[in-house]
Enzyme design. Structure first.
Site, PDB file in Angstrom:
ATOM      1  N   LYS A   1      51.055  54.566  72.605  1.00 47.63           N
ATOM      2  CA  LYS A   1      50.044  53.724  71.975  1.00 47.63           C
ATOM      3  C   LYS A   1      50.785  52.936  70.818  1.00 47.63           C
ATOM      4  O   LYS A   1      51.011  53.495  69.751  1.00 47.63           O
ATOM      5  CB  LYS A   1      48.842  54.439  71.800  1.00 47.63           C
ATOM      6  CG  LYS A   1      47.668  53.330  71.208  1.00 47.63           C
ATOM      7  CD  LYS A   1      46.529  53.886  70.309  1.00 47.63           C
ATOM      8  CE  LYS A   1      47.046  53.934  68.877  1.00 47.63           C
ATOM      9  NZ  LYS A   1      47.083  52.402  68.102  1.00 47.63           N
TER      10      LYS A   1
ATOM     11  N   GLY B   1      53.473  57.750  61.364  1.00 49.35           N
ATOM     12  CA  GLY B   1      52.448  57.089  60.605  1.00 49.35           C
ATOM     13  C   GLY B   1      52.198  57.766  59.329  1.00 49.35           C
ATOM     14  O   GLY B   1      53.225  58.369  58.506  1.00 49.35           O
ATOM     15  N   SER B   2      50.904  57.555  58.872  1.00 48.10           N
ATOM     16  CA  SER B   2      50.699  58.034  57.560  1.00 48.10           C
ATOM     17  C   SER B   2      50.722  59.516  57.609  1.00 48.10           C
ATOM     18  O   SER B   2      50.437  60.571  58.702  1.00 48.10           O
ATOM     19  CB  SER B   2      49.450  57.810  56.810  1.00 48.10           C
ATOM     20  OG  SER B   2      48.348  58.069  57.594  1.00 48.10           O
ATOM     21  N   THR B   3      50.999  60.217  56.237  1.00 46.15           N
ATOM     22  CA  THR B   3      50.812  61.578  56.128  1.00 46.15           C
ATOM     23  C   THR B   3      49.309  62.082  56.336  1.00 46.15           C
ATOM     24  O   THR B   3      49.384  62.939  56.967  1.00 46.15           O
ATOM     25  CB  THR B   3      51.360  62.187  54.907  1.00 46.15           C
ATOM     26  OG1 THR B   3      52.636  61.875  54.834  1.00 46.15           O
ATOM     27  CG2 THR B   3      51.021  63.870  54.550  1.00 46.15           C
TER      28      THR B   3
ATOM     29  N   GLY C   1      48.780  62.269  60.004  1.00 45.88           N
ATOM     30  CA  GLY C   1      49.702  63.486  60.391  1.00 45.88           C
ATOM     31  C   GLY C   1      49.263  64.957  60.512  1.00 45.88           C
ATOM     32  O   GLY C   1      49.383  65.547  61.413  1.00 45.88           O
TER      33      GLY C   1
ATOM     34  N   GLU D   1      56.674  61.977  62.067  1.00 48.62           N
ATOM     35  CA  GLU D   1      57.552  61.079  61.190  1.00 48.62           C
ATOM     36  C   GLU D   1      56.404  60.673  60.120  1.00 48.62           C
ATOM     37  O   GLU D   1      55.901  59.482  60.539  1.00 48.62           O
ATOM     38  CB  GLU D   1      58.187  60.120  61.642  1.00 48.62           C
ATOM     39  CG  GLU D   1      59.160  60.826  62.747  1.00 48.62           C
ATOM     40  CD  GLU D   1      60.482  61.290  61.951  1.00 48.62           C
ATOM     41  OE1 GLU D   1      60.589  61.394  60.838  1.00 48.62           O
ATOM     42  OE2 GLU D   1      61.332  61.964  62.905  1.00 48.62           O
TER      43      GLU D   1
ATOM     44  N   CYS E   1      58.816  53.726  55.908  1.00 42.10           N
ATOM     45  CA  CYS E   1      58.555  54.963  55.332  1.00 42.10           C
ATOM     46  C   CYS E   1      59.552  55.606  54.476  1.00 42.10           C
ATOM     47  O   CYS E   1      59.375  56.327  53.367  1.00 42.10           O
ATOM     48  CB  CYS E   1      58.267  56.007  56.567  1.00 42.10           C
ATOM     49  SG  CYS E   1      59.469  55.915  57.633  1.00 42.10           S
TER      50      CYS E   1
ATOM     51  N   GLU F   1      52.486  56.302  48.048  1.00 43.54           N
ATOM     52  CA  GLU F   1      53.367  55.524  48.978  1.00 43.54           C
ATOM     53  C   GLU F   1      52.630  54.176  48.979  1.00 43.54           C
ATOM     54  O   GLU F   1      51.593  54.214  49.305  1.00 43.54           O
ATOM     55  CB  GLU F   1      53.637  56.185  50.192  1.00 43.54           C
ATOM     56  CG  GLU F   1      54.418  55.287  51.130  1.00 43.54           C
ATOM     57  CD  GLU F   1      54.397  55.891  52.544  1.00 43.54           C
ATOM     58  OE1 GLU F   1      53.656  56.441  53.083  1.00 43.54           O
ATOM     59  OE2 GLU F   1      55.701  55.797  53.110  1.00 43.54           O
TER      60      GLU F   1
END
Lengths: 281, 304, 483
Positions: C187, C239-241, C244, C261, C295, C392
């Site tokens: 996706k 993507g974002s933490t 995640g 990641e 990132c 971030e």
């Protein structure tokens, strides 16, 4: 254990010392026949927290110790353990191991330590790579210790199972907090072996406690980088996975039994670091 | 003149240069794209920055005379193109060149100091400078003693440049580092810093007589040295890449780099030159192509 | 003299041409080798102009189920039975086709995502092709990657990728998954679906068996449905933490393998003995590459106090020469911010930085009126406690701090929950290695920054993720290893 000898007091092992639980709690340990053996300390959340502090303090120094030194220390643990094998056979016997099984278990523990002592300066080569990047850079990837690892050892009182869980993470340069079974008297005796083997204080910390009380603490603690969980309990595993998400802890799930010898168990508690450097004059 | 001499720079005062970083940065200028009016003005600027050069044993009065005509009038019938900044010749040819460029803006540059090797006593090398200046040279392109530099006798380089500058009198001094013999960017940077401290009006990459001549990265290192020197002292120093710049596309990449490192202030023949012999016609062909929309043939451009 | 005149400092417009291919007005879902419609659709637009480019299908639960089913079927019936060397040939072919259509992919990426054409042309697309080429060769050599162990595929892999490197992330995910014998449902991000859909066209051209890769477009819910699908064996997410961590929780108890990641807040450490001009260029590449939507961006700069003013001056001078504008122009250095939402986030963090007392500096020059833009920005006088140092930003914003000793630099650099990347600049070799060893980060660049290669493992420590992508170490993410 023996009517003529002096009964041993089993305590916790934190920062190279043997304190009682700060909670003052104990668990009575009896032999398979129901005979009183000892009052094992029952570690609390605070004992666990103190262990993490001790391990964090020791982690950098142990990570930096040379592989040669780590190998010698692991081998030394094997030597000392072998020298005290009678004591361990006796302790295991009291907890229901047959003489033969107890002897085999201690011998296996010694063998495991010897085996892993030899890995300290070899797994890096096995798991490293020099990467042929397309640009003018020297590029390599090497394993580095995860840092602070929690070990939730198999429930069985087997010394070999305990060693199989500890040794790979230890030799990989991690500082450990180990949760042994509540009644694992031999685990505390093993800590005495560690003290006599030049394992620096705080590098291994060993707690006996009620599992349900401390496992969530292990996986939730934000300063623990990785956890080995030996468990067959579906809910325990699932909860640990869920709770480990908070700091994206590395969680290695393993059945509740001894780990087979494999360098891949060392790799479970390593982070691969890739370094780039230009090539030029 | 004396006021333009700065103290001898220590080795450690020159920053380290990272080869791959410099080459990567230089490569990035090649990705810049000049189109339409910006390309046209850059091409014409490049022509005006040419030091049209002949440095052969076979150079004769006839050859130099013809070359000077080309420098005066690169594209006959189009006064918006040129003239070139200068002609560059051996000292013996200076008087011929001076006559040939009379009443034009074209200056006369002479290589001197035992070009290209510099392997002679300083006394004779300085005498050569005085001779060329006496013949009417407006500019002197000297070579440094690379052997001495590589031996670590850095102060001798500083002193020979100061001496040359003095011998030049009013003539402008370009200092050739011969980067193809210094080999490392660290050397190039330090040699640039020494030359500028010693009073060089220009620093120049190469003689054109060794296999490795001007490159974008080596020029970048020298431009950054000029930038840092200017930042520190307020004094502007010119830059001359020489040798190996044989087509217009490459010349424009140098100009893009010049503009981005030193700014538009340096975009003049006063502060930047191309030392080249075969670049001229490619620049002219590109100018014609921009005007007409047709790709050009060498038959339509004079070969002098 | 016109502003475009070279002497005035101008470049005339130099737009990359886009007349040699088309972007369709409508895209469906690529499931089981067929283009499949969905009940709902959504628009994707050009962040540089705000114009709608295309309409794509929005995959719901039904379509997610279809895609996983197609992947399972392809795995069971075709892909797991195919000789490994044959799998490799498909990947080689894909790499070649991507090289051939490189310009089309680069332009599409730039139109859909806002990144400068220079980067999509010179970085994203060639690296994506290189990833397919690299992993193609692994397909029949996996047994050599894991000495003493047995290796096999995992099955169906669910992959969810971000909008900052849409094609490149697709390649990072798909290439190793296929090489290791898995089938894929991927996706792409909501704002950048087009290159992944074009990749599907290319898979068709390569003759890849139906269902081996399925591409479904949609938003967060689509991704969630995919990740939580019970017939998925592995989840790979970039993507974002925050997301995640949610994914980590969602796979708890399922036995699904996963790799993550996630975010980063990399420290870039400059010592006084560094090659300063190259270091400044490295700082610029570190934070302004891809508008800072990276990132592993070097978003925290640590400068040794003795050279701080010199470095900041050089940095500001260099930032003045960065060209912000039309991403399709070959001279553009900094393109458009990917979405209005992201722009808002950058703006609010920058505001927080000012409110907390950090000192803001931006390059002069205007920004285009239409579209999403943000000027290259740096903050001086930053402290560890500032939000712009901790969080971030994912934009072209650099936070600068000074340090006095290597120890201080290391301890500040490591003082973060993240651990994706880091940079060190020094001319002294022993110091470089001392620092790279001490940085708690998965990728460390010494005297360079933001370099990537398919043979080089990438991934983070701590909250920056779990697992590696690329190189020999990236393979384990897509293999069942028994030892």
């Amino acid at each position: 254990m023996s009517t003529s000898g002096i009964p041993k007091t089993y305590k916790l092992f934190i920062a190279g010392k043997f304190p009682r639980s700060e909670s003052g709690r104990i668990t009575e340990v009896r032999s398979a026949q129901g005979e009183f053996l000892a009052n094992a300390s029952r570690a609390s959340r605070k004992d666990f927290r103190n262990s993490v502090v001790a391990a964090r303090k020791a982690a950098a120094g142990w990570a930096k110790a040379s592989s040669y030194l780590k190998g010698q220390i692991l081998y030394r643990i094997a030597e000392v353990l072998d020298g005290r094998s009678e004591q361990f056979v006796k302790e295991l016997g009291a907890r229901g191991f047959s003489q033969k099984k107890a002897e085999a278990d201690v011998a296996e523990a010694v063998d495991l330590l010897v085996h892993y002592a030899g890995w300290t300066d070899k797994y890096q080569a096995l798991f490293s790579s020099v990467n042929p990047v397309a640009s003018a850079h020297f590029n390599f990837s090497v394993p580095q210790p995860s840092g602070l690892v929690g070990i939730i050892a198999p429930r069985s009182g087997s010394l070999a199972a305990l060693v199989s869980a500890i040794a790979p993470a230890l030799l990989g340069g991690n500082a450990l907090v180990v949760l042994a079974a509540q009644d694992a008297l031999s685990a505390i005796s093993f800590a005495e072996v560690l003290v006599s083997s030049d394992v620096p204080a705080g590098v291994v910390n060993l707690l006996t406690a009620q599992r349900a009380e401390l496992v969530p603490e292990f996986v939730k603690h934000m300063d623990v980088n990785a956890v080995l969980l030996c468990s067959d309990d579906v809910d325990e595993r699932k909860n640990a996975e869920w709770q480990s998400a908070e700091n994206l802890k590395r969680l290695s799930l393993h059945p509740d039994r001894a780990l087979a010898r494999s360098p891949y168990h060392i790799l479970d508690f390593q982070e691969i670091k890739t370094t780039w450097h230009p090539i030029g004059v | 003149m004396k006021s333009e001499v700065f103290p001898f720079p220590a080795r450690r005062d020159s920053p380290a240069i990272d080869q791959s970083g410099v080459e990567e940065r230089a490569q990035r200028f090649c990705a810049r794209s000049l189109k339409k009016e910006s390309k046209m003005s850059a091409l014409k600027l490049a022509v005006s920055m040419l030091d049209v050069t002949t440095l052969e044993g076979a150079d004769s009065v006839g050859k130099v005379h013809q070359m000077c005509q080309k420098a005066r009038q690169p594209l006959p019938g189009d006064p918006s193109v040129g003239p070139a900044a200068a002609v560059c010749v051996y000292p013996r040819m200076v008087s011929t060149a001076v006559k040939a460029v009379e009443k034009s803006k074209v200056r006369v540059a002479a290589v001197a100091t035992q070009f290209p090797s510099g392997q002679m006593r300083l006394k004779e090398r300085l005498a050569e400078v005085r001779y060329a200046v006496g013949e009417g040279a407006d500019e002197i392109d000297m070579v440094i003693s690379r052997g001495q530099f590589l031996q670590g006798e850095y102060r001798a380089i500083y002193e020979e440049i100061i001496a040359c500058k003095e011998a030049c009198g009013k003539a402008h001094l370009k200092v050739i580092l011969e980067t193809g013999e210094l080999m490392t960017y660290d050397h190039v940077r330090y040699a640039s810093d020494i030359a500028m401290a010693a009073g060089a009006d220009f620093i120049k990459t190469s003689t054109g007589k060794v296999p490795i001549a001007a490159t974008l990265p080596v020029t970048l290192v020298m431009l950054q040295a000029i930038e840092d020197f200017h930042e520190r002292t307020g004094r502007m120093v010119g830059m001359k890449p020489a040798g190996g710049i044989s087509n217009a596309k490459l010349a424009l990449q140098y100009l893009v780099m010049l503009r981005e490192i030193l700014g538009t202030k340096w975009l003049t023949p006063k502060w930047f030159r191309f030392g080249a012999s075969s670049l001229t016609n490619d620049l002219l062909m590109q100018i014609r192509k921009q005007e007409s929309g047709h790709y050009q043939s060498g038959d339509y451009f004079t070969q002098d | 003299m016109s502003a475009n005149d070279f002497l005035a400092g101008g470049f005339a417009p130099a737009p990359e041409s886009s007349d040699h291919f088309t972007i369709k007005k409508n895209y469906d879902l690529y499931i089981g080798g067929k283009w499949t419609q969905a009940a709902k659709r959504f628009q994707t637009s050009n962040p540089a102009t705000g114009e709608v480019i295309s309409e794509v299908a929005l995959a719901g639960t039904k379509e997610v189920n279809l895609a996983v089913k197609a992947a399972r079927k392809a795995y069971d019936e075709v892909w797991s039975k195919m000789p490994a060397s044959e799998r490799g040939k498909y990947l080689f072919r894909i790499a070649r086709l991507l090289q051939e259509r490189a310009r089309e992919f680069a332009v599409t990426e730039t139109i859909d995502g806002g990144k400068p054409i220079r980067e999509s042309r010179d970085v994203d697309v060639p690296l994506a092709a290189a990833h397919f080429f690299y992993h193609a060769g692994w397909a029949d050599k996996l047994e050599y990657a894991f000495p003493g162990a047995k290796v096999g595929p995992l099955g169906v892999v669910a992959q969810v990728i971000p909008w900052n490197f849409p094609l490149l992330m697709a390649a990072w995910k798909i290439a190793p998954a296929l090489a290791c014998g898995n089938t894929v449902v991927l996706k792409p991000a909501e704002t950048t679906p087009l290159t992944a859909l074009k990749l599907a066209e290319l898979f068709d051209d390569a003759g890849l068996p139906p269902g081996v890769v399925n591409i479904i477009t949609g938003a967060g819910e689509t991704g969630q449905a995919l990740v939580e699908h019970p017939d998925v064996n592995k989840v790979a997410f970039t993507g974002s933490t925050a997301v995640g961590k949610a994914i980590r929780r969602s796979v708890a108890g399922t036995g699904k393998k996963f790799t993550l990641e996630l975010g980063g807040k990399a420290a870039n450490i400059i010592f006084e003995d560094a090659a300063l001009n190259e270091a400044v260029e490295g700082i610029v590449n570190g934070i302004f590459f891809n508008q800072g939507h990276v990132c592993c961006a070097g978003s925290r700069l640590f400068v040794q106090e003795s050279i701080a003013s010199q470095v900041i001056k050089k940095l500001q001078k260099r930032m003045q020469t960065l060209i912000v504008g039309n991403p399709l122009d070959k001279n553009t250095d900094i393109g458009a911010i990917n979405s209005a939402e992201q722009l808002q986030r950058i703006k609010s963090l920058v505001k927080a930085g000012q409110a907390e007392g950090a000192c803001l500096w931006q390059a002069a020059g205007g920004l285009p009126r239409k579209g999403n833009w943000f000027k290259p920005t740096l903050f001086t006088d930053c402290a560890q406690s500032h939000r712009i140092v901790q969080e971030e930003i994912f934009g072209p914003v650099l936070a600068i701090q000074t340090f006095r000793t290597p120890q201080e630099a290391l301890s500040k650099a490591n003082n973060t929950p993240y651990g994706l990347s880091g940079g060190v600049w020094t001319d002294k070799g022993s110091k470089a290695f001392k620092m790279t060893t001490g940085l708690n980060a998965g990728v460390v660049w010494a005297n360079t920054f933001n370099k990537f290669d398919p043979s080089s493992p990438f991934g983070g420590f701590k909250e920056s993720g779990i697992g590696r992508e690329g190189g020999i170490h990236g393979l384990s993410a897509y293999c069942q290893i028994s030892h």
